[in-house]
Design a protein around this motif. Sequence first.
Motif, PDB file in Angstrom:
ATOM      1  N   MET A 134      -3.195   4.763 -13.992  1.00 41.86           N
ATOM      2  CA  MET A 134      -3.440   4.775 -12.199  1.00 41.86           C
ATOM      3  C   MET A 134      -2.310   5.369 -11.576  1.00 41.86           C
ATOM      4  O   MET A 134      -1.656   5.326 -11.244  1.00 41.86           O
ATOM      5  CB  MET A 134      -3.199   2.878 -11.806  1.00 41.86           C
ATOM      6  CG  MET A 134      -4.600   2.596 -11.863  1.00 41.86           C
ATOM      7  SD  MET A 134      -5.908   2.655 -12.745  1.00 41.86           S
ATOM      8  CE  MET A 134      -6.184   2.236 -13.846  1.00 41.86           C
ATOM      9  N   LYS A 135      -2.453   6.479 -11.642  1.00 42.91           N
ATOM     10  CA  LYS A 135      -1.554   8.176 -11.086  1.00 42.91           C
ATOM     11  C   LYS A 135      -2.025   8.606 -10.032  1.00 42.91           C
ATOM     12  O   LYS A 135      -1.610   9.547  -9.691  1.00 42.91           O
ATOM     13  CB  LYS A 135      -1.306   8.421 -12.730  1.00 42.91           C
ATOM     14  CG  LYS A 135      -0.628   8.031 -14.037  1.00 42.91           C
ATOM     15  CD  LYS A 135      -0.121   9.300 -14.473  1.00 42.91           C
ATOM     16  CE  LYS A 135      -0.648   9.316 -15.565  1.00 42.91           C
ATOM     17  NZ  LYS A 135      -0.205  10.575 -16.741  1.00 42.91           N
ATOM     18  N   GLY A 136      -2.598   7.793  -9.458  1.00 43.91           N
ATOM     19  CA  GLY A 136      -3.349   7.776  -7.812  1.00 43.91           C
ATOM     20  C   GLY A 136      -5.317   8.952  -7.835  1.00 43.91           C
ATOM     21  O   GLY A 136      -5.354   9.309  -8.864  1.00 43.91           O
ATOM     22  N   LEU A 137      -5.078   8.657  -6.364  1.00 42.64           N
ATOM     23  CA  LEU A 137      -6.551   9.876  -6.400  1.00 42.64           C
ATOM     24  C   LEU A 137      -6.642  11.011  -7.227  1.00 42.64           C
ATOM     25  O   LEU A 137      -7.746  10.994  -7.613  1.00 42.64           O
ATOM     26  CB  LEU A 137      -7.409   9.544  -5.093  1.00 42.64           C
ATOM     27  CG  LEU A 137      -8.054  10.112  -5.047  1.00 42.64           C
ATOM     28  CD1 LEU A 137      -9.779   9.636  -5.490  1.00 42.64           C
ATOM     29  CD2 LEU A 137      -8.386   9.949  -3.144  1.00 42.64           C
ATOM     30  N   ASP A 167     -15.166   2.234  -0.569  1.00 39.20           N
ATOM     31  CA  ASP A 167     -14.095   1.288  -0.024  1.00 39.20           C
ATOM     32  C   ASP A 167     -13.947   1.991   1.333  1.00 39.20           C
ATOM     33  O   ASP A 167     -14.237   1.342   2.452  1.00 39.20           O
ATOM     34  CB  ASP A 167     -12.966   0.496  -0.259  1.00 39.20           C
ATOM     35  CG  ASP A 167     -11.632   2.271  -0.626  1.00 39.20           C
ATOM     36  OD1 ASP A 167     -12.719   3.229  -1.151  1.00 39.20           O
ATOM     37  OD2 ASP A 167     -11.247   1.813  -1.063  1.00 39.20           O
ATOM     38  N   TYR A 208      -6.437  -0.849  -8.127  1.00 41.33           N
ATOM     39  CA  TYR A 208      -6.231  -1.731  -8.422  1.00 41.33           C
ATOM     40  C   TYR A 208      -7.103  -2.790  -7.778  1.00 41.33           C
ATOM     41  O   TYR A 208      -7.066  -3.358  -7.689  1.00 41.33           O
ATOM     42  CB  TYR A 208      -4.996  -1.815  -8.829  1.00 41.33           C
ATOM     43  CG  TYR A 208      -3.202  -1.672  -9.830  1.00 41.33           C
ATOM     44  CD1 TYR A 208      -5.081  -1.861 -11.225  1.00 41.33           C
ATOM     45  CD2 TYR A 208      -2.801  -0.683  -9.484  1.00 41.33           C
ATOM     46  CE1 TYR A 208      -4.091  -1.678 -12.476  1.00 41.33           C
ATOM     47  CE2 TYR A 208      -2.336  -0.365 -10.706  1.00 41.33           C
ATOM     48  CZ  TYR A 208      -3.354  -0.877 -12.440  1.00 41.33           C
ATOM     49  OH  TYR A 208      -2.373  -0.492 -13.143  1.00 41.33           O
ATOM     50  N   ALA A 245     -11.384   3.226 -10.198  1.00 43.25           N
ATOM     51  CA  ALA A 245     -10.166   2.363 -10.683  1.00 43.25           C
ATOM     52  C   ALA A 245      -9.153   2.324  -9.830  1.00 43.25           C
ATOM     53  O   ALA A 245      -8.253   0.944 -10.686  1.00 43.25           O
ATOM     54  CB  ALA A 245      -9.964   3.907 -11.790  1.00 43.25           C
ATOM     55  N   GLN A 268     -10.125   5.927 -16.440  1.00 46.60           N
ATOM     56  CA  GLN A 268      -8.812   6.420 -15.918  1.00 46.60           C
ATOM     57  C   GLN A 268      -7.874   5.403 -16.707  1.00 46.60           C
ATOM     58  O   GLN A 268      -8.037   4.380 -16.501  1.00 46.60           O
ATOM     59  CB  GLN A 268      -8.154   6.557 -13.899  1.00 46.60           C
ATOM     60  CG  GLN A 268      -7.473   7.137 -14.162  1.00 46.60           C
ATOM     61  CD  GLN A 268      -7.243   6.803 -12.610  1.00 46.60           C
ATOM     62  OE1 GLN A 268      -7.708   6.371 -11.885  1.00 46.60           O
ATOM     63  NE2 GLN A 268      -5.738   6.888 -11.803  1.00 46.60           N
ATOM     64  N   LYS A 321     -12.934  -3.762  -6.318  1.00 41.82           N
ATOM     65  CA  LYS A 321     -13.656  -3.386  -4.981  1.00 41.82           C
ATOM     66  C   LYS A 321     -14.894  -2.781  -5.174  1.00 41.82           C
ATOM     67  O   LYS A 321     -14.722  -3.532  -3.681  1.00 41.82           O
ATOM     68  CB  LYS A 321     -11.600  -3.082  -4.105  1.00 41.82           C
ATOM     69  CG  LYS A 321     -11.832  -1.871  -4.422  1.00 41.82           C
ATOM     70  CD  LYS A 321     -10.527  -1.542  -3.063  1.00 41.82           C
ATOM     71  CE  LYS A 321      -9.997  -0.357  -2.815  1.00 41.82           C
ATOM     72  NZ  LYS A 321      -9.194   0.349  -2.771  1.00 41.82           N
TER      73      LYS A 321
HETATM   74  P1  UTP Z   1      -5.954   2.513  -2.333  1.00 37.81           P
HETATM   75  O1  UTP Z   1      -5.484   3.703  -2.312  1.00 37.81           O
HETATM   76  O2  UTP Z   1      -7.123   2.180  -1.296  1.00 37.81           O
HETATM   77  O3  UTP Z   1      -6.000   2.557  -3.780  1.00 37.81           O
HETATM   78  O4  UTP Z   1      -7.650   3.847  -3.566  1.00 37.81           O
HETATM   79  P2  UTP Z   1      -6.507   0.962  -4.166  1.00 37.81           P
HETATM   80  O5  UTP Z   1      -5.827   0.567  -5.589  1.00 37.81           O
HETATM   81  O6  UTP Z   1      -7.643   0.909  -4.617  1.00 37.81           O
HETATM   82  O7  UTP Z   1      -6.644  -0.424  -3.081  1.00 37.81           O
HETATM   83  P3  UTP Z   1      -5.168  -0.776  -2.482  1.00 37.81           P
HETATM   84  O8  UTP Z   1      -4.426  -0.289  -2.140  1.00 37.81           O
HETATM   85  O9  UTP Z   1      -4.487  -1.304  -3.936  1.00 37.81           O
HETATM   86  O10 UTP Z   1      -5.516  -2.468  -2.555  1.00 37.81           O
HETATM   87  C1  UTP Z   1      -8.138   4.955  -2.744  1.00 37.81           C
HETATM   88  C2  UTP Z   1      -9.262   5.131  -3.629  1.00 37.81           C
HETATM   89  O11 UTP Z   1      -9.028   5.711  -4.958  1.00 37.81           O
HETATM   90  C3  UTP Z   1      -9.101   5.396  -6.092  1.00 37.81           C
HETATM   91  C4  UTP Z   1      -9.892   3.580  -5.812  1.00 37.81           C
HETATM   92  O12 UTP Z   1     -10.634   2.799  -6.452  1.00 37.81           O
HETATM   93  C5  UTP Z   1     -10.268   4.521  -4.594  1.00 37.81           C
HETATM   94  O13 UTP Z   1     -12.128   4.055  -4.668  1.00 37.81           O
HETATM   95  N1  UTP Z   1      -7.982   4.560  -7.302  1.00 37.81           N
HETATM   96  C6  UTP Z   1      -7.340   5.432  -6.225  1.00 37.81           C
HETATM   97  C7  UTP Z   1      -8.702   5.122  -8.309  1.00 37.81           C
HETATM   98  O14 UTP Z   1      -9.927   5.693  -8.968  1.00 37.81           O
HETATM   99  N2  UTP Z   1      -7.822   5.833  -9.159  1.00 37.81           N
HETATM  100  C8  UTP Z   1      -6.045   5.296  -8.946  1.00 37.81           C
HETATM  101  O15 UTP Z   1      -5.141   5.792  -9.834  1.00 37.81           O
HETATM  102  C9  UTP Z   1      -5.629   4.840  -7.330  1.00 37.81           C
END
Ligand code: UTP
Length: 273
Positions: free
Chosen positions: A105-108, A130, A12, A10, A102, A25
Amino acid sequence: MIKKCLFPAAGYGTRFLPATKAMPKEMLPVLTKPLIQYGVEEAVEAGMHTMAIVTGRGKRALEDHFDVSYELEHQIKGSDKEHYLTEIRALIDHCTFSYTRQNEMKGLGHAILTGETLIGNEPFAVILADDLCDGEGNGILSQMTALYERYKCSIVAIEEIDPSHTNRYGIIEGKEIEEGVYKITNMVEKPDPEHAPSNLAIIGRYILTPDIFQILENTPAGKGGEIQITDALMTQAQNKTVLAYKFKGKRFDCGSVEGFVEATNYFFKKSNL
Ligand code: UTP
């Protein structure tokens, strides 16, 4: 036996804009396959067939990829192009795919907590698609499930990184209990090199016991204002064993353009294309 694999997808993906404006991505292709398909194949190799995907924007592209495309299949049936769909068709037949969204977007850590509804009360694997991995012998998740069978605890995959890059990863500190296996004593999210406890970085493969959900519910936002899985795992490590496993194989950070190009070259050299 771990049956379910969660794919947080989820984020960005800002480092890949504008490609990630309308699709996640995880749908970017390395050669002819999107990143998420490599992840699903790794999970299948580790014996899992229930795939749980946490989506944000571009949910449709992910759902359509893991669904039968009757029109397309009808069009190419009997032609010399039919084989292009063999691998994905086998995955669709072998696995079930479920999705949840989700909303913020409040983080992993928050993305993993969002997946609770699809996982329930059982240990599960997490793949960040990724981080594209090519295991030596067995896949990385397969190596980790073998370790889980022996220890029955949460496990994170780690890699030795250039010490100047610690501020890109969760970094662990631990006691090596067997070759390449560490009992975690400390974990810090993205520390500056001068504050990093080691150069052992957590990469995008986890096995988690289900008590992690309750811990995540009570984990406040940490570094970057996001709910961090690293913080939740540190809480878990204070009460029980959490392991870090130095995997055997290669990993490419396909969330960065440099890593993505490296992976493309690596897999192209390995392929018959
Ligand atoms: P990243 O830290 O790589 O962030 O997330 P991002 O937003 O995908 O990419 P950038 O930094 O903006 O280019 C690590 C993993 O956690 C997921 C992402 O999809 C990725 O697989 N993630 C991250 C979420 O599913 N939700 C979130 O709120 C944050």
